[in-house]
Scaffold this active site. Sequence first.
Site, PDB file in Angstrom:
ATOM      1  N   LYS A  55      11.704 -84.998  60.961  1.00 30.87           N
ATOM      2  CA  LYS A  55      11.135 -83.637  60.977  1.00 30.87           C
ATOM      3  C   LYS A  55      11.738 -82.796  62.307  1.00 30.87           C
ATOM      4  O   LYS A  55      12.104 -81.539  62.137  1.00 30.87           O
ATOM      5  CB  LYS A  55       9.745 -83.558  61.233  1.00 30.87           C
ATOM      6  N   SER A 305      11.280 -92.451  56.283  1.00 31.39           N
ATOM      7  CA  SER A 305      11.449 -91.006  56.926  1.00 31.39           C
ATOM      8  C   SER A 305      10.508 -91.063  57.989  1.00 31.39           C
ATOM      9  O   SER A 305      10.755 -89.942  59.039  1.00 31.39           O
ATOM     10  CB  SER A 305      10.886 -89.945  55.806  1.00 31.39           C
TER      11      SER A 305
END
Length: 404
Positions: A55, A305
């Site tokens: 992110k 992720s």
Amino acid sequence: MTDPQVTYDDVVAARELLADVVVETPVLHSRILSEAVGGPVHLKCENLQRAGSFKVRGAYVRIARLTDEEKARGVVAASAGNHAQGVALGAGLVGAKSTVYMPEGAPLPKVAATRAYGADVVFAGQTVDVALEAAREHAEQTGAVFIHPFDHPDVVAGQGTIGLEIIEQLPEVGTIVVPVGGGGLAAGMALAVKSLRPGVRIVGVQAERAAAFPASLAAGRPVMVEPSPTVADGIAVGRPGDLPFELIHYLVDSVVTVTEEELSQALVLMLERGKLVVEPAGVAGVAALLARPHAFEPPVVALLSGGNIDPLLLAKVLRHGLAAAGRYLAFRIRLADRPGALATLLGRLAELGANVLDVVHERVGVRLHLDEVEVLLQLETKGPGHCEEVLGALRRDGYKLIFG
């Protein structure tokens, strides 16, 4: 697509902007997944990224491109945790004040890390979508710049830099499997990868309990679904972003879903065999490979992720994963209320090779006769076959087993 809002050149420019901010995370070969798939499988480890997830890439690109006047007004965001940390870190790097709205019950380590990066944390609602609305209201009232977690060209371009790295690190890749929430990550990666290698398949993976993309793709437009509780809080988004949806609609080859049990088993596998700490959302791609190993053309890259997980949640997910893999067994058993009955049972379990993790002994209950006790057992076993062996032996010994 006509007149795209974000292009391959935007991804390349984002990578230049991120050069001194993010690390180029490794691509590691996984022997056990390669054996399951029947060809090489590699893991792109964004769980080892700064702030613990991908992110920070999109968040920093978005914040770094604000004007000085916008930075002075500060930024506001909404997130279950990873985008929160990315925004807090990105804002701190450019000297801007940050406020982050998080759902009530957000994992405590993510809350603590977001605050540690310098953000003010405000709780709002039970879902990311509610927190998003609260963040937008804050932006309107204060003038702070709203940093959307996935629906902005700069954010999509920043996430797409992972795709550039994968192509350089593993040029022969045939399929890339990526977790999907709002879609910014999959959209950016698909744009970057397909621009360089149109033949590479991109497969998105959503948690079955929070899967907005299958319904949206079927409808041809983003539609809202009501996410159910899921361990994969990082991808529990009720509505795809407009920009990510357009890119995914044209560039992603398919979107599949995985169950809670499959997510849990994948997390256990990564911890036990991969020696990698990955959060449930981050392991969605691995879960899809385990559930449908022959549906992916190797060489495969599965994106991990993120790795930000509450230790308490990790303990729960591990138990769930072990149970789903047939290595953790819990049930109740009725015993005669006489001296030695429990000791005899535990001795029998030892003979059968089951490791007793916990015992709860209940002597009073409306379901019990005066001469009965009930024992709740939690056992560690060697796998599904061993579970059946233990249960079968106990039943043959005359024990009454109760499940549920």
